[in-house]
Design an enzyme around this catalytic site. Structure first.
Site, short mmCIF file in Angstrom:
data_model
loop_
_atom_site.label_atom_id
_atom_site.label_comp_id
_atom_site.label_asym_id
_atom_site.label_seq_id
_atom_site.Cartn_x
_atom_site.Cartn_y
_atom_site.Cartn_z
CG ASN A 24 46.38 25.00 19.01
OD1 ASN A 24 47.45 24.43 18.80
ND2 ASN A 24 46.15 26.25 18.66
CE LYS A 40 46.97 28.61 21.43
NZ LYS A 40 46.62 29.92 22.02
CG HIS A 72 45.28 29.55 15.92
ND1 HIS A 72 45.88 30.52 16.69
CD2 HIS A 72 44.50 28.84 16.78
CE1 HIS A 72 45.51 30.38 17.95
NE2 HIS A 72 44.67 29.37 18.04
CD GLU A 111 40.52 29.69 18.99
OE1 GLU A 111 40.65 29.08 20.05
OE2 GLU A 111 41.47 29.88 18.18
CB ILE A 142 43.39 33.56 22.53
CG1 ILE A 142 42.35 33.24 21.45
CG2 ILE A 142 44.47 32.51 22.57
CD1 ILE A 142 42.93 33.15 20.05
N GLY A 144 39.73 31.14 25.98
CA GLY A 144 39.48 31.37 27.40
C GLY A 144 38.75 30.25 28.13
CB SER A 192 46.49 28.15 27.68
OG SER A 192 45.30 28.91 27.69
#
Lengths: 217, 217, 217, 217
Positions: C2, C4, C86, C134, C139, C174, C196
């Site tokens: 993702n 984002k 999401h 998730e 997250i 994570g 991330s």
């Protein structure tokens, strides 16, 4: 005084808190408005002689709207005004306009909350009865808007007064001591909007008195 | 019976309507639940011996939430359960889950509204006490779900029962005559969710009696 | 993966990042799906041979909807699937159902994100192609769901499989090291959803390779 | 020209439509701005020399926001401005303020849509580059705002100019004939915002020419 949805201001404790506010108001002659939760409005309005506000109303006429809050319903509960667009219950711009008009039609006092001077000036054009500036980053912090951001307050007053000479201007966020209140009034506001500073205080009556007394300094 | 925000079910008229429901319930022995507006909850709960539901609660604990509705506040008003996710007050999926749990913790009966069989089956996994299917396109039309979409009702029951054998299953939308109710029960539901069919009727008591009597056919 | 709305995954950098993912995928034979921002979809889909997903689509048919994202538009941009619900773009339950159906009609792969096992099981009934659990509190933390909440993953698999034997099950939140991925697969998932951990890494390609290699342990 | 999410203005057809607008613009010398869907922005911006606007951007900085639209992303797609608060994509007041500021920081032209004169005046205080009044009840009807509600347009101009002498003022809703456009300009607007009148027309180029020519009458 915004009761929010704190445990300390729910149900019976809402009535007790409102009575403390009534006592502080009567003793000092200072106007105090209480804004309990929807479910407590009628009981608080019966229990005290203070003006009672709703924390929010929806931009609706009576009809098929489940779980919403209509102007006539809060009026029948004894309410005389309403907060609108609190930072914890923000509305779309067109809905703020609609609710301010609706409040006007229903003889409810409209108090629109704003987050900065330019938004306050924008709201001034919608002709609410009261405008209350509350920088959201200070809400609930104990750091008073009147001390941390005095220019937000004075700029609000200046911008609002350019287009609107009758709206009452309040400020709020982080007010926790009497001095915060007296400074707010010296900046040119006509009152303050408070919540946790009183509701979460160990002794709400004492803080209410301190706040009320500070309006006279 | 969902009072929504109709003029006919606001304030004093909410209490009168609840009393008619109480009379019909006592005369027939049929359980009737009333779901007035937030502002009328405490007065209705005091006025009648029927179980009183909220129309909605927010997925929040007590705290700094202005204009929202918390579980403890409706409980203190005398409420024993709540509608959740009515088509006029829909929630995000994670919030439905959170409110069903919250209701369980607070001993409030949870009634989740759904719009079709697969959504009903999805909700069944969240373990609410009651599931009420209401095809939104029929709400307020007078065209009864039990007659216009019987398969929506029977499919709901079949799918829900695969994963959940204890939730009470209701249906609603468009119910306006006693026959609509008896058909709904014959399809396998354990009750109905009604609003305008009664609230907007010229003589709500008579319709309530007709509905209550029809549960026995 | 993702993308984002990180600066590191916007515009030209979205294309570069997708190319790194393509290289890692080709070298390892591991399937990697990329989910760039709406504005980058067509350029990424042209630049790489990986499957491209949207991050969200709205429950709408073509029509008068300004600023929304319709299925046909993302398809024309070269997209083959979409994330739905999401935790940073949550939908009402009825809308999740509608979007899953819409994706099915448009031959788009539907990947519904969930926050806990019971919500995952609820979603399983809506028949999406992929379910990705998730826990929102993990997250972006670098604390991997597969290590911090393994039971959330295994409970999800167990509950989902009771009612749905074909949906692909992923987990996310994570994940920052290859070991987090191999643990996730050992718990029974068929892949992972990452953001991330890769996008914000100093060297995304190396982390991508580490993740891809870890799927084979 | 707002492309909305019509089938006629999606993907390849978005590019074709933009080329028709470019042709009409070049032939007449009239400025035409096109606002395609997010997914089509980069291709349209590459295909034509017209200024391209987004239909919406979110009040966010780059970061962990899935399925949202950030200013930098639309800029990289070749966009020079954005619609804000269209009646089909309304924002909270504080978010309108935040997006107008964000657009200013990013050198994007901000065009805030409003529904009536007082809301327009409120918005004028937020200092957007363009204000476009569109009474929502006329959108998509073919009944032109400039003919059905000329006073909404003239009151908007009057109120806005009291506090803001530089914002461009447009009007929209229901414009379907060249005459609607020339009347709008005679009322004092500096342009119009159109969508279905052109997008859904049998021959969009002819209507575009008619509209463009009408600006010179």
């Amino acid at each position: 005084m915004n009761f929010k949805t704190y445990a300390e201001s729910t149900g019976k404790r809402a009535i007790e808190l409102a009575k403390k506010a009534e006592r502080a108001s009567k003793e000092t002659g200072v106007n105090i408005i209480v804004a309990p939760q929807f479910t407590d409005l009628c009981r608080v309005a019966e229990a005290v002689e203070l003006p009672v506000f709703a924390q929010h109303i929806d931009p609706i006429a009576p009809g098929a709207f489940t779980g919403q809050v209509q102007a006539d319903a809060v009026k029948e509960a004894g309410v005389v005004g309403t907060l609108i667009n609190h930072s914890e219950r923000q509305l779309k711009l067109a809905d703020i306009d609609a609710v301010v008009r609706l409040a006007g039609e229903k003889d409810l006092i409209s108090c629109v909350c704003t987050n900065n001077p330019s938004v306050s000036a924008a709201v001034a054009y919608l002709q609410p009865d009261i405008i209350s500036i509350e920088p959201p980053e200070l809400i609930g912090t104990g750091v008073a808007v009147s001390k941390a951001q005095p220019e937000a307050v004075t700029n609000t007053i200046q911008l609002v007064r350019k287009v609107n000479d009758h709206a009452v201007i309040l400020c709020g966020a982080g007010l926790s001591r009497g001095e915060d209140v007296s400074v707010a009034l010296k900046l040119g506001t006509q009152g303050v909007l408070v919540a946790s500073g009183i509701v979460k205080a160990k002794d709400p009556y004492t803080v209410l008195r301190e706040f009320a007394d500070s309006t006279k300094l």
